[in-house]
Design an enzyme around this catalytic site. Structure first.
Site, PDB file in Angstrom:
ATOM      1  N   CYS A 274       0.820  -1.208   0.000  1.00  0.00           N
ATOM      2  CA  CYS A 274       0.000   0.000   0.000  1.00  0.00           C
ATOM      3  C   CYS A 274       0.857   1.264   0.000  1.00  0.00           C
ATOM      4  CB  CYS A 274      -0.926  -0.039   1.230  1.00  0.00           C
ATOM      5  SG  CYS A 274      -1.798   1.482   1.515  1.00  0.00           S
TER       6      CYS A 274
ATOM      7  N   CYS B 299      -1.667   1.856  -2.911  1.00  0.00           N
ATOM      8  CA  CYS B 299      -2.596   2.965  -2.666  1.00  0.00           C
ATOM      9  C   CYS B 299      -1.939   4.343  -2.653  1.00  0.00           C
ATOM     10  CB  CYS B 299      -3.296   2.797  -1.312  1.00  0.00           C
ATOM     11  SG  CYS B 299      -3.389   1.126  -0.681  1.00  0.00           S
TER      12      CYS B 299
ATOM     13  N   LYS C  33      -0.212   5.549  -6.034  1.00  0.00           N
ATOM     14  CA  LYS C  33      -1.200   5.652  -7.124  1.00  0.00           C
ATOM     15  C   LYS C  33      -2.191   6.793  -6.894  1.00  0.00           C
ATOM     16  CE  LYS C  33      -5.424   4.057  -5.973  1.00  0.00           C
ATOM     17  NZ  LYS C  33      -5.804   2.696  -5.664  1.00  0.00           N
TER      18      LYS C  33
ATOM     19  N   TYR D  27      -8.910  -3.031 -11.601  1.00  0.00           N
ATOM     20  CA  TYR D  27      -8.769  -1.656 -11.138  1.00  0.00           C
ATOM     21  C   TYR D  27      -7.343  -1.140 -11.183  1.00  0.00           C
ATOM     22  CZ  TYR D  27      -7.236  -2.318  -6.215  1.00  0.00           C
ATOM     23  OH  TYR D  27      -6.535  -2.579  -5.071  1.00  0.00           O
TER      24      TYR D  27
ATOM     25  N   GLU E  25      -6.686   2.250 -13.248  1.00  0.00           N
ATOM     26  CA  GLU E  25      -6.185   3.410 -12.500  1.00  0.00           C
ATOM     27  C   GLU E  25      -4.869   3.900 -13.097  1.00  0.00           C
ATOM     28  OE1 GLU E  25      -8.040   2.624  -8.031  1.00  0.00           O
ATOM     29  OE2 GLU E  25      -5.995   1.994  -8.433  1.00  0.00           O
TER      30      GLU E  25
ATOM     31  N   HIS F   7     -26.120  21.133   0.242  1.00  0.00           N
ATOM     32  CA  HIS F   7     -26.146  21.732  -1.086  1.00  0.00           C
ATOM     33  C   HIS F   7     -25.042  22.763  -1.200  1.00  0.00           C
ATOM     34  CE1 HIS F   7     -27.994  22.653  -4.878  1.00  0.00           C
ATOM     35  NE2 HIS F   7     -28.003  23.942  -4.581  1.00  0.00           N
TER      36      HIS F   7
ATOM     37  N   GLU G 153     -25.399  14.847  -2.133  1.00  0.00           N
ATOM     38  CA  GLU G 153     -26.822  15.136  -1.866  1.00  0.00           C
ATOM     39  C   GLU G 153     -27.753  14.400  -2.823  1.00  0.00           C
ATOM     40  OE1 GLU G 153     -28.360  19.114  -2.704  1.00  0.00           O
ATOM     41  OE2 GLU G 153     -26.633  19.504  -3.988  1.00  0.00           O
TER      42      GLU G 153
HETATM   43  P1  FAD Z   1       1.362  -6.254   1.859  1.00  0.00           P
HETATM   44  O1  FAD Z   1       1.037  -4.843   2.167  1.00  0.00           O
HETATM   45  O2  FAD Z   1       1.614  -6.606   0.440  1.00  0.00           O
HETATM   46  O3  FAD Z   1       2.635  -6.631   2.735  1.00  0.00           O
HETATM   47  C1  FAD Z   1       3.297  -7.855   2.643  1.00  0.00           C
HETATM   48  C2  FAD Z   1       4.758  -7.640   3.029  1.00  0.00           C
HETATM   49  O4  FAD Z   1       5.368  -8.904   3.308  1.00  0.00           O
HETATM   50  C3  FAD Z   1       5.562  -7.025   1.893  1.00  0.00           C
HETATM   51  O5  FAD Z   1       6.390  -6.001   2.394  1.00  0.00           O
HETATM   52  C4  FAD Z   1       6.399  -8.193   1.391  1.00  0.00           C
HETATM   53  O6  FAD Z   1       7.596  -7.782   0.782  1.00  0.00           O
HETATM   54  C5  FAD Z   1       6.634  -8.944   2.686  1.00  0.00           C
HETATM   55  N1  FAD Z   1       6.986 -10.358   2.525  1.00  0.00           N
HETATM   56  C6  FAD Z   1       6.500 -11.243   1.633  1.00  0.00           C
HETATM   57  N2  FAD Z   1       7.039 -12.465   1.862  1.00  0.00           N
HETATM   58  C7  FAD Z   1       7.867 -12.332   2.920  1.00  0.00           C
HETATM   59  C8  FAD Z   1       8.689 -13.245   3.639  1.00  0.00           C
HETATM   60  N3  FAD Z   1       8.733 -14.530   3.330  1.00  0.00           N
HETATM   61  N4  FAD Z   1       9.435 -12.774   4.669  1.00  0.00           N
HETATM   62  C9  FAD Z   1       9.384 -11.467   5.014  1.00  0.00           C
HETATM   63  N5  FAD Z   1       8.609 -10.564   4.365  1.00  0.00           N
HETATM   64  C10 FAD Z   1       7.856 -11.001   3.343  1.00  0.00           C
HETATM   65  N6  FAD Z   1      -5.938  -1.088  -1.283  1.00  0.00           N
HETATM   66  C11 FAD Z   1      -6.754  -0.121  -0.835  1.00  0.00           C
HETATM   67  O7  FAD Z   1      -7.383  -0.293   0.202  1.00  0.00           O
HETATM   68  N7  FAD Z   1      -6.906   1.050  -1.502  1.00  0.00           N
HETATM   69  C12 FAD Z   1      -6.235   1.311  -2.639  1.00  0.00           C
HETATM   70  O8  FAD Z   1      -6.397   2.381  -3.216  1.00  0.00           O
HETATM   71  C13 FAD Z   1      -5.351   0.323  -3.135  1.00  0.00           C
HETATM   72  N8  FAD Z   1      -4.630   0.552  -4.242  1.00  0.00           N
HETATM   73  C14 FAD Z   1      -3.750  -0.389  -4.685  1.00  0.00           C
HETATM   74  C15 FAD Z   1      -3.008  -0.109  -5.807  1.00  0.00           C
HETATM   75  C16 FAD Z   1      -2.113  -1.032  -6.291  1.00  0.00           C
HETATM   76  C17 FAD Z   1      -1.295  -0.702  -7.514  1.00  0.00           C
HETATM   77  C18 FAD Z   1      -1.956  -2.269  -5.622  1.00  0.00           C
HETATM   78  C19 FAD Z   1      -0.977  -3.287  -6.138  1.00  0.00           C
HETATM   79  C20 FAD Z   1      -2.689  -2.555  -4.496  1.00  0.00           C
HETATM   80  C21 FAD Z   1      -3.592  -1.613  -4.010  1.00  0.00           C
HETATM   81  N9  FAD Z   1      -4.367  -1.849  -2.873  1.00  0.00           N
HETATM   82  C22 FAD Z   1      -5.227  -0.886  -2.415  1.00  0.00           C
HETATM   83  C23 FAD Z   1      -4.307  -3.132  -2.158  1.00  0.00           C
HETATM   84  C24 FAD Z   1      -3.442  -3.027  -0.895  1.00  0.00           C
HETATM   85  O9  FAD Z   1      -2.172  -2.512  -1.223  1.00  0.00           O
HETATM   86  C25 FAD Z   1      -3.325  -4.395  -0.264  1.00  0.00           C
HETATM   87  O10 FAD Z   1      -4.608  -4.906  -0.031  1.00  0.00           O
HETATM   88  C26 FAD Z   1      -2.580  -4.369   1.073  1.00  0.00           C
HETATM   89  O11 FAD Z   1      -1.301  -3.815   0.919  1.00  0.00           O
HETATM   90  C27 FAD Z   1      -2.481  -5.777   1.636  1.00  0.00           C
HETATM   91  O12 FAD Z   1      -1.752  -5.791   2.816  1.00  0.00           O
HETATM   92  P2  FAD Z   1      -1.009  -7.097   3.318  1.00  0.00           P
HETATM   93  O13 FAD Z   1      -0.551  -6.805   4.700  1.00  0.00           O
HETATM   94  O14 FAD Z   1      -1.819  -8.280   3.072  1.00  0.00           O
HETATM   95  O15 FAD Z   1       0.254  -7.257   2.350  1.00  0.00           O
HETATM   96  P1  NA7 Z   2      -7.235  -8.754 -10.964  1.00  0.00           P
HETATM   97  O1  NA7 Z   2      -8.322  -8.121 -10.197  1.00  0.00           O
HETATM   98  O2  NA7 Z   2      -6.892 -10.161 -10.668  1.00  0.00           O
HETATM   99  O3  NA7 Z   2      -7.524  -8.594 -12.511  1.00  0.00           O
HETATM  100  C1  NA7 Z   2      -6.649  -9.051 -13.480  1.00  0.00           C
HETATM  101  C2  NA7 Z   2      -6.949  -8.401 -14.812  1.00  0.00           C
HETATM  102  O4  NA7 Z   2      -5.996  -8.825 -15.769  1.00  0.00           O
HETATM  103  C3  NA7 Z   2      -8.300  -8.785 -15.354  1.00  0.00           C
HETATM  104  O5  NA7 Z   2      -8.785  -7.730 -16.129  1.00  0.00           O
HETATM  105  C4  NA7 Z   2      -7.953 -10.008 -16.214  1.00  0.00           C
HETATM  106  O6  NA7 Z   2      -8.862 -10.223 -17.258  1.00  0.00           O
HETATM  107  C5  NA7 Z   2      -6.632  -9.575 -16.792  1.00  0.00           C
HETATM  108  N1  NA7 Z   2      -5.783 -10.708 -17.154  1.00  0.00           N
HETATM  109  C6  NA7 Z   2      -5.441 -11.744 -16.373  1.00  0.00           C
HETATM  110  N2  NA7 Z   2      -4.620 -12.576 -17.042  1.00  0.00           N
HETATM  111  C7  NA7 Z   2      -4.449 -12.030 -18.266  1.00  0.00           C
HETATM  112  C8  NA7 Z   2      -3.701 -12.425 -19.409  1.00  0.00           C
HETATM  113  N3  NA7 Z   2      -2.971 -13.524 -19.408  1.00  0.00           N
HETATM  114  N4  NA7 Z   2      -3.738 -11.631 -20.498  1.00  0.00           N
HETATM  115  C9  NA7 Z   2      -4.471 -10.500 -20.501  1.00  0.00           C
HETATM  116  N5  NA7 Z   2      -5.197 -10.076 -19.443  1.00  0.00           N
HETATM  117  C10 NA7 Z   2      -5.183 -10.842 -18.346  1.00  0.00           C
HETATM  118  O7  NA7 Z   2      -5.876  -7.959 -10.838  1.00  0.00           O
HETATM  119  P2  NA7 Z   2      -5.413  -6.479 -10.436  1.00  0.00           P
HETATM  120  O8  NA7 Z   2      -3.968  -6.411 -10.753  1.00  0.00           O
HETATM  121  O9  NA7 Z   2      -6.219  -5.401 -11.046  1.00  0.00           O
HETATM  122  O10 NA7 Z   2      -5.666  -6.439  -8.892  1.00  0.00           O
HETATM  123  C11 NA7 Z   2      -5.244  -7.520  -8.069  1.00  0.00           C
HETATM  124  C12 NA7 Z   2      -5.228  -7.084  -6.658  1.00  0.00           C
HETATM  125  O11 NA7 Z   2      -4.153  -6.156  -6.555  1.00  0.00           O
HETATM  126  C13 NA7 Z   2      -6.426  -6.321  -6.210  1.00  0.00           C
HETATM  127  O12 NA7 Z   2      -7.400  -7.102  -5.631  1.00  0.00           O
HETATM  128  C14 NA7 Z   2      -5.804  -5.367  -5.231  1.00  0.00           C
HETATM  129  O13 NA7 Z   2      -5.662  -5.902  -3.961  1.00  0.00           O
HETATM  130  C15 NA7 Z   2      -4.472  -5.115  -5.738  1.00  0.00           C
HETATM  131  P3  NA7 Z   2     -10.171 -11.188 -17.089  1.00  0.00           P
HETATM  132  O14 NA7 Z   2     -11.246 -10.325 -16.505  1.00  0.00           O
HETATM  133  O15 NA7 Z   2      -9.759 -12.319 -16.171  1.00  0.00           O
HETATM  134  O16 NA7 Z   2     -10.448 -11.643 -18.463  1.00  0.00           O
END
Ligand code: FAD
Ligand code: NA7
Length: 584
Positions: free
Chosen positions: A146, A151, A154, A287, A291, A559, A564
């Site tokens: 995040c 989050c 982005k 998403y 985004e 408003h 609203e």
């Molecule tokens: P993470 O935050 O991923 O933390 C896991 C940590 O464990 C990482 O630092 C990783 O390196 C570490 N790790 C992994 N394996 C090991 C190991 N074996 N030993 C030690 N460390 C390890 N959520 C929202 O609510 N709002 C948003 O707007 C939003 N935007 C997002 C945008 C993007 C591009 C992405 C990719 C995600 C977004 N999310 C958003 C989702 C959000 O980031 C995740 O849901 C959240 O970070 C999950 O938290 P977590 O604790 O499960 O894992």
């Molecule tokens: P999602 O929610 O798993 O979506 C993956 C997207 O990528 C979805 O539109 C898929 O299409 C597409 N997709 C998956 N595989 C392929 C291949 N091989 N070729 C083309 N397109 C593909 O992933 P996000 O990255 O958006 O988010 C994952 C989590 O990350 C989310 O829940 C947050 O916690 C952060 P489909 O609809 O399956 O046809």
């Protein structure tokens, strides 16, 4: 040698049915030389109440219902299985024989929340956090996805794009400026990375203040209650703990085609990319993909999104299509029903030049395109396959890599818990991971019972036109409740700020889905418009309180705002009446 435990609770007798089974468990413990606290439910006055509470906190109504050192073991079968595997004997050892009360693997949203709460409750806690560099070599500091690659960056890049829009609106409001306005990627990225650096630092400080031991190493189970931590230099140290929480999150998936890992980037690389990505192909349509495509286009880049099937799978499809068509009208190109089959480098550079070959999902057609950058956003894989779970018998879903847990975030191995994105069937959002982590620590160490409520979690997609929602999509609502039991109220609306700016008057959209047979309760809330996240948050609280259409009608609006509009919804979708806005 098994240590005697004062902390073994055996709850017997289900008001009428102490079976032979329970007696066998008693015998098992007596053969292990363990004294247990036994509560015979049919011999105490409030046995029925105890059974209710037990079923509430353990999801188990049957007896015997066994706890070992405050860990819920389960019934007879699980106890005998644990005995056979040696786990029961381990659990019976005093907690103090371990280095830590709790080791959390993963210092992201869920892991840090859980570790800090456990430390506040007086426990000895360690957090292991290690970022394996992306195939492009990107890595980052403490705080997880995040803060570093999710989050936070982005939303800041989305803000950069919104400011560009505000600049063009501002001329209509009388601002005059002569310089040519252009965006500087390097300045934006450096400022965002500086902010992230300050967050990484504040997390470290906060762990230190709460006396949580932070180890920047990769954690991997080696045997029951024991983990190996390997640091960046390859040095290994082992630690033991009474309880473990897995919070290792997810990492971006790759396509598995020629050239993907060599030449493509993912969201893990984008937010710290030291040069402007230029003409970009975004692969994926969920998403993260939309985004990223939205803010890249918003800062002036030529952006194409390659969509395999539908937009925003899992979200309300009417809203998803509106999100997409707004993006399309504002410069983002969409290549629908194509998937890449090869990425080839034509020129090196920052950015270089890549050729992408893609094929249709519906026929033999192939197409080619030249881009400076290819961003893959095709989903994320759980980081659960290389952490030694098989060594201690923690089950994962073999296909998805996700960890199944009960409603107390407990895995099939009683002393191992999991929170956040690694969980099977739960929402992947930061506030969800934080809430689950915090409540887990309170249940484990604070004597509390509250469980994480995964229902009616609000969220927002930060596309150029933001989409906020809470509760069910229209498709899901129909599937669950049937169309005839629902009433959908909706309207297009024109935010006041958009009027003078001359922006579209029939784009922003509000919709609620009500259950006619439950007092018109609002079971789905959807808004497409500016500040959708801010609007949705408040209505989500109202939905937690059981919001109905009547309560919305009784609420007086503020408003002039976008929110609203929900207090004056009159037109039902079923009426087919025109919802377009004629003027202000
Ligand atoms: P993470 O935050 O991923 O933390 C896991 C940590 O464990 C990482 O630092 C990783 O390196 C570490 N790790 C992994 N394996 C090991 C190991 N074996 N030993 C030690 N460390 C390890 N959520 C929202 O609510 N709002 C948003 O707007 C939003 N935007 C997002 C945008 C993007 C591009 C992405 C990719 C995600 C977004 N999310 C958003 C989702 C959000 O980031 C995740 O849901 C959240 O970070 C999950 O938290 P977590 O604790 O499960 O894992
Ligand atoms: P999602 O929610 O798993 O979506 C993956 C997207 O990528 C979805 O539109 C898929 O299409 C597409 N997709 C998956 N595989 C392929 C291949 N091989 N070729 C083309 N397109 C593909 O992933 P996000 O990255 O958006 O988010 C994952 C989590 O990350 C989310 O829940 C947050 O916690 C952060 P489909 O609809 O399956 O046809």
């Amino acid at each position: 040698m098994v240590t005697q435990s004062q902390d073994l609770d055996l709850l017997l007798g289900s008001l009428g049915s102490i079976g032979e089974v329970a007696i066998t468990v008693k015998e098992l413990f007596s053969s292990l030389g363990v004294e247990c606290n036994i509560l015979e439910l049919d011999q105490v006055d409030d046995g029925a109440n105890v059974q209710e509470v037990l079923s509430e906190i353990t999801n188990q109504r049957t007896v015997p219902n066994i706890f070992v050192n405050k860990i819920h073991m389960g019934g007879c079968d699980r106890t005998f299985q644990a005995h056979q595997s040696g786990l029961l004997q381990k659990l019976l050892q005093e907690d103090s024989t371990y280095d830590y009360d709790l080791i959390v693997i993963g210092g992201g949203s869920g892991g840090l929340a859980c570790a800090q709460e456990a430390a506040i409750l007086g426990k000895k806690v360690m957090v292991l956090d290690f970022v394996v560099p992306s195939p492009q070599g990107t890595s980052w500091g403490l705080g997880g996805t995040c803060v570093n690659v999710g989050c936070v960056p982005k939303k800041l890049m989305h803000q950069a794009a919104l400011l560009g829009q505000a600049l063009s609106d501002s001329r209509k409001f009388g601002w005059e400026y002569n310089q040519q306005v252009k965006h500087n990627w390097e300045i934006m990225t450096e400022a965002i990375q500086n902010h992230i650096g300050s967050l990484n630092w504040s997390y470290r400080l906060s762990l230190r203040e709460k006396t949580v031991a932070y180890v920047n190493s990769y954690g991997e189970f080696v045997k029951h209650h024991k983990i190996k931590a390997t640091n960046g230099k390859g040095q290994e140290t082992c630690y033991t703990a009474a309880k473990f929480v897995i919070a290792t999150g997810e990492r971006p998936r790759y396509l598995g085609i020629q050239g993907d890992k060599e030449y493509c980037i993912t969201s893990d690389d984008l937010f710290s990319l030291p040069y402007c990505p230029g003409k970009t192909l975004v692969v994926g349509a969920s998403y993260v993909a939309l985004e990223c495509a939205g803010f890249l286009a918003g800062v002036g880049l030529d952006v194409t999104v390659m969509v395999r099937s539908i937009l925003l799978r899992g979200f309300d499809q009417e809203m998803a299509e509106k999100v997409g068509s707004y993006m399309e009208q504002h410069g983002v190109k969409f290549l629908r029903k194509f998937i890449p089959v090869m990425v080839q480098q034509l020129e090196k550079g920052s950015p270089g030049k890549l050729k992408v070959v893609a094929k249709s999902t519906e026929g033999p057609e192939t197409i080619e395109g030249i881009y400076n950058t290819v961003l893959l956003a095709i989903g994320r894989d759980s980081s659960t396959r290389k952490i030694g779970l098989e060594k201690i018998g923690v089950k994962i879903n073999e296909k998805s890599g996700k960890i199944p847990v009960n409603d107390m975030e407990q895995t099939n191995v009683p002393y191992v818990y999991a929170v956040g994105d690694v969980l099977e069937g739960k929402l992947e959002l930061t506030p969800v991971a934080i809430q689950a982590g915090k409540l887990l620590a309170r249940r484990l160490f604070g004597g509390r019972l509250e469980k994480c409520d995964y229902i009616n979690v609000p969220t927002t997609v930060f596309t150029p036109l933001e989409y906020g929602c809470c509760g069910l999509s229209e498709e899901k609502a129909i599937e669950v409740h049937k169309k005839e039991n629902l009433e959908v109220y909706h309207t297009l609306f024109w935010p006041l700020e958009w009027t003078v700016a001359g922006r579209d008057n029939n784009t922003c959209y509000a919709k609620i889905i009500c259950n006619k047979f439950d007092n018109n309760r609002v079971i789905g809330f959807h808004i497409l418009g500016p500040n959708a996240g801010e609007v949705t948050q408040g209505f989500a609280a109202a939905m937690k309180c059981g919001l109905t259409k009547q309560l919305l009608d009784d609420t007086i609006g503020i408003h002039p705002t976008c929110g609203e509009v929900f207090t004056t919804l009159e037109i039902t979708k079923s009426s087919g009446l025109d919802i377009s806005q004629k003027g202000c």
